[in-house]
Design a protein around this motif. Structure first.
Motif, PDB file in Angstrom:
ATOM      1  N   PRO A 117       0.794  -1.231   0.000  1.00  0.00           N
ATOM      2  CA  PRO A 117       0.000   0.000   0.000  1.00  0.00           C
ATOM      3  C   PRO A 117       0.828   1.283   0.000  1.00  0.00           C
ATOM      4  N   ARG A 118       2.025   1.256   0.571  1.00  0.00           N
ATOM      5  CA  ARG A 118       2.828   2.481   0.675  1.00  0.00           C
ATOM      6  C   ARG A 118       3.404   2.930  -0.672  1.00  0.00           C
ATOM      7  N   LEU A 119       3.196   2.156  -1.716  1.00  0.00           N
ATOM      8  CA  LEU A 119       3.564   2.625  -3.051  1.00  0.00           C
ATOM      9  C   LEU A 119       2.845   3.931  -3.397  1.00  0.00           C
ATOM     10  N   VAL A 120       1.627   4.123  -2.874  1.00  0.00           N
ATOM     11  CA  VAL A 120       0.849   5.329  -3.208  1.00  0.00           C
ATOM     12  C   VAL A 120       1.487   6.594  -2.644  1.00  0.00           C
ATOM     13  N   LEU A 121       2.471   6.453  -1.760  1.00  0.00           N
ATOM     14  CA  LEU A 121       3.129   7.623  -1.169  1.00  0.00           C
ATOM     15  C   LEU A 121       4.311   8.102  -2.012  1.00  0.00           C
ATOM     16  N   ILE A 122       4.689   7.343  -3.011  1.00  0.00           N
ATOM     17  CA  ILE A 122       5.829   7.722  -3.856  1.00  0.00           C
ATOM     18  C   ILE A 122       5.357   8.686  -4.938  1.00  0.00           C
ATOM     19  N   SER A 123       5.934   9.879  -4.958  1.00  0.00           N
ATOM     20  CA  SER A 123       5.600  10.853  -5.999  1.00  0.00           C
ATOM     21  C   SER A 123       6.577  10.721  -7.158  1.00  0.00           C
ATOM     22  N   VAL A 124       6.074  11.024  -8.347  1.00  0.00           N
ATOM     23  CA  VAL A 124       6.836  10.798  -9.576  1.00  0.00           C
ATOM     24  C   VAL A 124       6.758  12.035 -10.461  1.00  0.00           C
ATOM     25  N   LEU A 125       7.898  12.427 -11.025  1.00  0.00           N
ATOM     26  CA  LEU A 125       7.947  13.498 -12.018  1.00  0.00           C
ATOM     27  C   LEU A 125       8.904  13.091 -13.131  1.00  0.00           C
ATOM     28  N   CYS A 126       8.717  13.681 -14.294  1.00  0.00           N
ATOM     29  CA  CYS A 126       9.671  13.524 -15.385  1.00  0.00           C
ATOM     30  C   CYS A 126      10.145  14.909 -15.799  1.00  0.00           C
TER      31      CYS A 126
ATOM     32  N   ASN B  53      13.584  16.916 -17.871  1.00  0.00           N
ATOM     33  CA  ASN B  53      14.888  16.897 -18.552  1.00  0.00           C
ATOM     34  C   ASN B  53      15.411  15.484 -18.801  1.00  0.00           C
ATOM     35  N   GLY B  54      14.486  14.622 -19.231  1.00  0.00           N
ATOM     36  CA  GLY B  54      14.889  13.270 -19.577  1.00  0.00           C
ATOM     37  C   GLY B  54      15.140  12.353 -18.395  1.00  0.00           C
ATOM     38  N   HIS B  55      14.669  12.760 -17.211  1.00  0.00           N
ATOM     39  CA  HIS B  55      14.883  11.942 -16.015  1.00  0.00           C
ATOM     40  C   HIS B  55      13.570  11.679 -15.273  1.00  0.00           C
ATOM     41  N   LEU B  56      13.492  10.509 -14.661  1.00  0.00           N
ATOM     42  CA  LEU B  56      12.400  10.156 -13.764  1.00  0.00           C
ATOM     43  C   LEU B  56      12.838  10.496 -12.354  1.00  0.00           C
ATOM     44  N   ILE B  57      12.013  11.252 -11.642  1.00  0.00           N
ATOM     45  CA  ILE B  57      12.370  11.723 -10.301  1.00  0.00           C
ATOM     46  C   ILE B  57      11.396  11.113  -9.292  1.00  0.00           C
ATOM     47  N   LEU B  58      11.915  10.388  -8.323  1.00  0.00           N
ATOM     48  CA  LEU B  58      11.105   9.729  -7.303  1.00  0.00           C
ATOM     49  C   LEU B  58      11.361  10.362  -5.942  1.00  0.00           C
ATOM     50  N   ASN B  59      10.264  10.599  -5.212  1.00  0.00           N
ATOM     51  CA  ASN B  59      10.356  11.079  -3.835  1.00  0.00           C
ATOM     52  C   ASN B  59       9.402  10.278  -2.964  1.00  0.00           C
ATOM     53  N   ALA B  60       9.802  10.068  -1.711  1.00  0.00           N
ATOM     54  CA  ALA B  60       8.955   9.356  -0.756  1.00  0.00           C
ATOM     55  C   ALA B  60       9.318   9.818   0.648  1.00  0.00           C
ATOM     56  N   PRO B  61       8.376   9.734   1.597  1.00  0.00           N
ATOM     57  CA  PRO B  61       8.646  10.168   2.970  1.00  0.00           C
ATOM     58  C   PRO B  61       9.879   9.475   3.552  1.00  0.00           C
ATOM     59  N   GLY B  62      10.799  10.281   4.098  1.00  0.00           N
ATOM     60  CA  GLY B  62      11.978   9.746   4.742  1.00  0.00           C
ATOM     61  C   GLY B  62      13.066   9.266   3.804  1.00  0.00           C
ATOM     62  N   MET B  63      12.883   9.469   2.492  1.00  0.00           N
ATOM     63  CA  MET B  63      13.852   8.997   1.513  1.00  0.00           C
ATOM     64  C   MET B  63      14.494  10.171   0.784  1.00  0.00           C
TER      65      MET B  63
ATOM     66  N   HIS C 272      17.266  -0.782  -4.964  1.00  0.00           N
ATOM     67  CA  HIS C 272      17.608  -0.638  -3.542  1.00  0.00           C
ATOM     68  C   HIS C 272      16.738   0.434  -2.890  1.00  0.00           C
ATOM     69  N   TRP C 273      16.484   1.525  -3.602  1.00  0.00           N
ATOM     70  CA  TRP C 273      15.659   2.627  -3.068  1.00  0.00           C
ATOM     71  C   TRP C 273      14.243   2.135  -2.754  1.00  0.00           C
ATOM     72  N   LEU C 274      13.636   1.420  -3.695  1.00  0.00           N
ATOM     73  CA  LEU C 274      12.274   0.906  -3.488  1.00  0.00           C
ATOM     74  C   LEU C 274      12.223  -0.100  -2.340  1.00  0.00           C
ATOM     75  N   THR C 275      13.179  -1.006  -2.325  1.00  0.00           N
ATOM     76  CA  THR C 275      13.202  -2.043  -1.297  1.00  0.00           C
ATOM     77  C   THR C 275      13.405  -1.431   0.088  1.00  0.00           C
TER      78      THR C 275
ATOM     79  N   LYS D 165      10.539  -1.547   2.823  1.00  0.00           N
ATOM     80  CA  LYS D 165      10.970  -2.531   3.833  1.00  0.00           C
ATOM     81  C   LYS D 165      10.476  -3.920   3.432  1.00  0.00           C
ATOM     82  N   SER D 166      10.817  -4.297   2.229  1.00  0.00           N
ATOM     83  CA  SER D 166      10.233  -5.487   1.623  1.00  0.00           C
ATOM     84  C   SER D 166      11.307  -6.455   1.152  1.00  0.00           C
ATOM     85  N   GLU D 167      10.863  -7.534   0.559  1.00  0.00           N
ATOM     86  CA  GLU D 167      11.762  -8.400  -0.191  1.00  0.00           C
ATOM     87  C   GLU D 167      12.320  -7.589  -1.362  1.00  0.00           C
ATOM     88  N   PRO D 168      13.353  -8.046  -2.015  1.00  0.00           N
ATOM     89  CA  PRO D 168      13.943  -7.266  -3.113  1.00  0.00           C
ATOM     90  C   PRO D 168      12.942  -7.013  -4.244  1.00  0.00           C
TER      91      PRO D 168
END
Length: 333
Positions: free
Chosen positions: A105-114, A116-126, A162-165, A169-172
């Motif tokens: 369920p915590r996948l919904v907390l990850i924000s995503v932007l694109c 300059n040709g890059h995918l940008i991920l942000n999440a609480p505490g990361m 590694h960032w997602l895992t 706090k999951s399996e790889p």
């Protein structure tokens, strides 16, 4: 000068017939809700305004936060804005099976932007993570499994894995990216009502999901704790129509885009994930929807026990849509 408006001095300089024609044309533009006619492939069709677009949203990474837009391109496989394409990235287990907010369920907390040709991920505490949209060609292509169908995706690398895992706090887990040369999933192999040309990358089963604001408002009159449109993750939201009217539109036009309503959206446990907290309730709004939004018994083979909320649309003509545009229903004559 805006189309449909004339300066007060204009009548004195125009022939009467020309002025009358311009006034009539301006009236048609001003009255967007009025019915209009068009000829298409030898058929006469009537266009009737049934709503207005109030929201557009792309979900680049399946189950992560959506990105609201004012304008979007409609492609054969869903919405696009620059490098952002709808559900073109997918979180998977190491064996290739998809991972969504149903399992994490915590996948919904990850924000995503694109940008300059890059995918940008942000999440609480990361720490913010930036990876290239165009994955290096030497990265391996993974064989993935999405709702029982095989599809490929190019691995986005160890850093994002590694960032997602770490965050979940999951399996790889790993992130893969769909590339246009890869074979898409055929929607009619997911649900029979879809057409042979309807196809998607990692979306559940359709290029577009449309929900009216009135449908959400009606649902919330029945709920003790209100839910938001983010619980249902639509591509397009529409106002100025009745609740659940989107289920009856059939073929519609928005701007230069033509869409075909294929089937209602049967809702699952993902709707019970709070998009603000990432906590799964497993009950609401599903229990409320089941009290009044079940399918006709004759359609139970398609929808099974899922309540219906919103409608899936296929793409008949690609183009561009914007917030504020009218939605026209196409009526054959």
């Amino acid at each position: 000068m805006p189309v449909g408006f004339l300066p007060l001095s204009m009548p004195a300089r125009l022939p009467q017939s020309r002025f009358a024609w311009l006034c009539a044309a301006g009236a048609v533009l001003a009255l967007g809700a009025a019915a209009a006619w068009r000829w298409r492939r030898g058929r006469r069709e009537r266009l009737v305004q049934v709503g207005t677009v109030t929201g557009l949203c792309i979900y680049p990474v399946k189950s992560c936060k959506g990105v609201p837009l004012e304008r979007a391109e409609v492609t054969e496989m869903g919405l696009r804005s620059g490098d952002m394409r709808d559900r073109f990235w997918l979180v998977i287990k190491e064996d290739g099976h998809m991972v969504t907010a149903r399992q994490e369920p915590r996948l919904v907390l990850i924000s995503v932007l694109c940008e300059n040709g890059h995918l940008i991920l942000n999440a609480p505490g990361m720490k913010e993570l930036i990876i290239p949209v165009q994955v290096p060609g030497q990265n391996p292509v993974k064989n993935c499994r999405v709702f029982g169908l095989d599809i490929q995706g190019r691995d986005c690398g160890d850093e994002v894995a590694h960032w997602l895992t770490t965050f979940l706090k999951s399996e790889p887990y790993r992130l893969v990216h769909y590339e246009l040369h890869m074979a898409p999933r055929k929607c009619n192999k997911i649900h029979i009502p879809f057409r042979a040309n309807d196809e998607v990358p990692y979306s559940d089963c359709a290029p577009l999901l449309i929900i009216s604001e009135a449908s959400l408002e009606d649902l919330n009159t029945r709920m003790e704790k209100k839910v938001t449109m983010q619980h249902f993750r639509p591509s397009i939201t529409v106002s100025a129509c009745s609740a659940y009217e989107e289920d009856t539109w059939g073929r519609i036009i928005i701007g230069d885009v033509e869409l075909k309503e294929v089937m209602a959206c049967g809702r699952c446990i993902l709707t019970t994930v709070d998009p603000e907290t990432g906590i799964i309730d497993r009950k609401e709004p599903l229990e409320t929807l089941k009290r009044y939004r079940m399918c006709d018994p004759a359609l139970k083979a398609i929808y099974k026990s899922a309540p219906l909320f919103g409608s899936f649309f296929g793409i008949d003509k690609a183009g561009t849509i914007e917030v504020g545009q009218p939605v026209y229903k196409i009526i054959k004559c």
